[in-house]
Write an enzyme that holds these catalytic residues in place. Sequence first.
Site, mmCIF file in Angstrom:
data_model
loop_
_atom_site.group_PDB
_atom_site.id
_atom_site.type_symbol
_atom_site.label_atom_id
_atom_site.label_comp_id
_atom_site.label_asym_id
_atom_site.label_seq_id
_atom_site.Cartn_x
_atom_site.Cartn_y
_atom_site.Cartn_z
ATOM 1 N N GLY A 171 -16.367 10.172 -24.341
ATOM 2 C CA GLY A 171 -15.493 9.197 -24.661
ATOM 3 C C GLY A 171 -14.305 9.347 -25.512
ATOM 4 C CD GLU A 201 -15.093 15.588 -30.104
ATOM 5 O OE1 GLU A 201 -14.082 16.124 -29.321
ATOM 6 O OE2 GLU A 201 -15.383 14.442 -29.718
ATOM 7 C CG ASP A 280 -17.004 19.645 -25.900
ATOM 8 O OD1 ASP A 280 -18.044 18.639 -24.952
ATOM 9 O OD2 ASP A 280 -16.305 18.769 -26.203
ATOM 10 C CG ASP A 281 -16.086 19.468 -22.149
ATOM 11 O OD1 ASP A 281 -16.060 18.918 -21.366
ATOM 12 O OD2 ASP A 281 -16.392 18.870 -23.428
#
Length: 337
Positions: A171, A201, A280-281
């Site tokens: 998040g 990050e 990650d994505d």
Amino acid sequence: MTKSEFYNFFRKIPKAELHIHIEAVMSRETIKKLYQKKNGVEFSDSEIKELFSYSDLNGFIAAFLKVQDIFTEVSDFDLIFDDLKNYLVRNGIVHCEAFFAPSAFIKKGFDYGEMTKNFEKNLKKIKDETGITIWLMGDVSRTFGLENAENNYKMFKEHPFAGFIGIGLGGAEAKGPSKEFGPVFEKALADNYHAVAHAGEDVGPESIWDALNICHAERIGHGITSVQDSELVKYISENKIPVEVCPTSNVFTKKYVKKMAEHPVREMFDKGIPVTIATDDPIFFGAELLDEYWNLYSKLHFSKADLKKIVINSFDDSFLDDGEKAKFKNLVEENWK
């Protein structure tokens, strides 16, 4: 090596991926299918382009939540796991430790117990069909605060399932500092679950220190601001704390890295940080695991020997037992020859 030679070679090398979110492996076809199912109209190409247009971490998180919102029932996860299986196969990934984020689905009224049955069914199906092992970690999510995180952990503990191994803190890092989530990490670790945290990050090295000292995270996700603190680099290296680096994700969110050639992963690796590479994505950032290895080779001066070390790290840094790690590392050596 040419690009095609590189991809052909590394596709055949067994790899583990340790930082990926299951909802973010969805294909655009799946997104269109779920959108049509929910809204009764097609999701146009221009709307999809707009969905994937963002310039920072918060914009990405907003898009991630929009994708979660198109789910209407628990069986929709079948499509996600089909996409995940295809992704793992085409990238030569034999073991995966992935995140799932239940908060938005619970708020939509999904029954978590039914979700876990679906997850367990699909993990077994993928294992039976491909031999690939997938373990899941529940995101306690800093986005919704500590109370929600504790509620998520309580839910995880009440509904264990085969393949669930622990918790992750994801998040909006700036909105939910690592130091606020110590209590839920203490409970998970006391219950013998694994615990990892996104940190460093979108916030400086203090976030990583807090993830280590307050949350006692076993692995750090991203961790790119570690290089701003020489003492932290020394601590991570000496204590062999794995850092899951997701290069394209960091470039996309642009907080600390503006272009791939400037990514600190080269410095992290050279200073002895146990680096593992992940995506990650993939759907949100347009890069799969083979692409990330190619980025390191073609833009960050990693040699084949360096990349072999990172592949080995992917197993050493996993939560597999020593016997499984040895088995997979032997497979790497055999296929490398």
